[in-house]
Design an enzyme around this catalytic site. Structure first.
Site, PDB file in Angstrom:
ATOM      1  N   THR A  93      -2.953  -1.909  -9.645  1.00  0.00           N
ATOM      2  CA  THR A  93      -4.254  -1.421  -9.199  1.00  0.00           C
ATOM      3  C   THR A  93      -4.911  -0.745 -10.388  1.00  0.00           C
ATOM      4  O   THR A  93      -4.542   0.375 -10.762  1.00  0.00           O
ATOM      5  CB  THR A  93      -4.091  -0.429  -8.037  1.00  0.00           C
ATOM      6  OG1 THR A  93      -3.396  -1.062  -6.962  1.00  0.00           O
ATOM      7  CG2 THR A  93      -5.449   0.045  -7.533  1.00  0.00           C
ATOM      8  N   LYS A 169      -8.949  -4.019  -3.646  1.00  0.00           N
ATOM      9  CA  LYS A 169      -7.749  -3.188  -3.514  1.00  0.00           C
ATOM     10  C   LYS A 169      -8.109  -1.706  -3.543  1.00  0.00           C
ATOM     11  O   LYS A 169      -7.599  -0.906  -2.743  1.00  0.00           O
ATOM     12  CB  LYS A 169      -6.776  -3.534  -4.645  1.00  0.00           C
ATOM     13  CG  LYS A 169      -5.624  -2.568  -4.823  1.00  0.00           C
ATOM     14  CD  LYS A 169      -4.689  -2.527  -3.627  1.00  0.00           C
ATOM     15  CE  LYS A 169      -3.464  -1.656  -3.956  1.00  0.00           C
ATOM     16  NZ  LYS A 169      -2.586  -1.505  -2.799  1.00  0.00           N
ATOM     17  N   LYS A 238      -4.975   8.831  -8.097  1.00  0.00           N
ATOM     18  CA  LYS A 238      -5.531   7.906  -9.087  1.00  0.00           C
ATOM     19  C   LYS A 238      -6.448   6.880  -8.436  1.00  0.00           C
ATOM     20  O   LYS A 238      -7.555   6.613  -8.931  1.00  0.00           O
ATOM     21  CB  LYS A 238      -4.380   7.210  -9.827  1.00  0.00           C
ATOM     22  CG  LYS A 238      -4.795   6.213 -10.889  1.00  0.00           C
ATOM     23  CD  LYS A 238      -4.787   4.768 -10.415  1.00  0.00           C
ATOM     24  CE  LYS A 238      -3.392   4.289 -10.094  1.00  0.00           C
ATOM     25  NZ  LYS A 238      -3.385   2.835  -9.728  1.00  0.00           N
TER      26      LYS A 238
END
Length: 295
Positions: A93, A169, A238
């Site tokens: 990701t 995502k 994150k």
């Protein structure tokens, strides 16, 4: 197929294991060599450097974040070592900006690039039931489809621009964080009024929110079971940050993402990073001072 696999965290190790079970010839690399030993016992070859795992039909990578991807793929020479015609499948990701940069750099070297981030926790990865988002040139996706099928329950093609898979995502993880935060706050509310969190969440996840994401995270919240982390708190922080950056780049306001970022940051400030991001439920409870009130 002959493939290299870079990054053997809980997800990567499960994915590489399923490639071996499907009969593929796999060479693995991990920054911590100890993680390669279980795969070697299953028949994988072990590369001493990431660049030495690139000599095959495809290279798959499952790394933690932008810095790790940049360090391994670019700085450690993986892209430079891949022969033209190789397919690099990046399961990480990463930011939309890095996804675009990687696509350009791979194209310049004649290396096919497929972004293929996944939805699913380690147990889903071990079962080979991941949902895999795939974006890149269709011929490249089809070439590695036997690999994707060995690791996933379904592959979701999202077009030829690799960053499309990454932004999908990121957006999906933003939705997961929002679901966890809503259950955390709602659980704190009912506890303050004498209703057990487990009882409340059982009602919600068998009626109005009878979906795997709610059900799975509700169990963690109800039992306060945050270790081992299926999805670690720093990764959640994150990814919400990536959503905010993607929103800024496209001028899309994401006001609730800011709330989620601060909640995750508050959890990180509590000092324990090796926990699942469903620990947000403890943040909501602390804000309400439930322990002090005996709730």
């Amino acid at each position: 197929m002959k493939v290299g696999f870079l990054g053997l965290g809980a997800m990567g190790a499960a994915m590489a294991t399923n490639l071996l079970k499907a009969g593929h010839e796999v060479t693995v690399w991990n920054r911590s060599p100890a993680a390669t030993q279980p795969l070697a016992a299953l028949g994988a070859a072990v590369a001493p450097t990431p660049a030495e795992a690139t000599h095959g039909d495809a290279v798959l990578s499952m790394l933690a974040n932008d810095d790790a991807v940049r360090g391994v793929i670019l700085d450690d020479g993986v892209l430079g070592a891949m022969a033209p015609g190789t397919v690099h499948v990046n399961h990480a990701t990463v930011s939309v900006a890095l996804a675009k940069e990687l696509a350009r750099m791979h194209a310049a070297r004649g290396v096919d690039y497929v972004a293929a981030p996944v939805f699913g926790r380690p147990d889903v990865a071990a079962a080979g039931k991941l949902n895999i988002l795939a974006a890149g040139e269709m011929h490249a996706i089809e070439r590695v489809r036997p690999l994707l099928d060995a690791m996933g329950g379904r592959v979701w093609p999202l077009g030829e621009a690799p960053e499309r898979a990454n932004v999908a995502k990121i957006a999906g993880n933003f939705m997961l964080a929002a679901a966890i935060e809503s259950m955390a706050e709602a659980s704190a509310l009912v506890r303050a009024h004498g209703v057990g969190a487990a009882d409340f969440l059982d009602v919600m996840t068998t009626t109005l929110f009878a979906a795997p994401a709610y059900q799975g995270y509700a169990k963690l919240i109800a039992t306060q079971r945050f270790k081992p982390a299926g999805f670690a708190l720093p990764l959640g922080y994150k990814d919400v940050g990536l959503a905010l950056r993607a929103g800024e780049a496209a001028r899309v306001p994401l006001p609730f993402a800011g709330v989620l970022r601060d909640s995750l940051l508050e959890a990180l400030a509590d000092g324990d990073e090796d926990v699942d991001w469903s620990v947000l439920s403890q943040v909501a409870a602390r804000r309400a001072r439930l322990d002090e009130r005996g709730c």
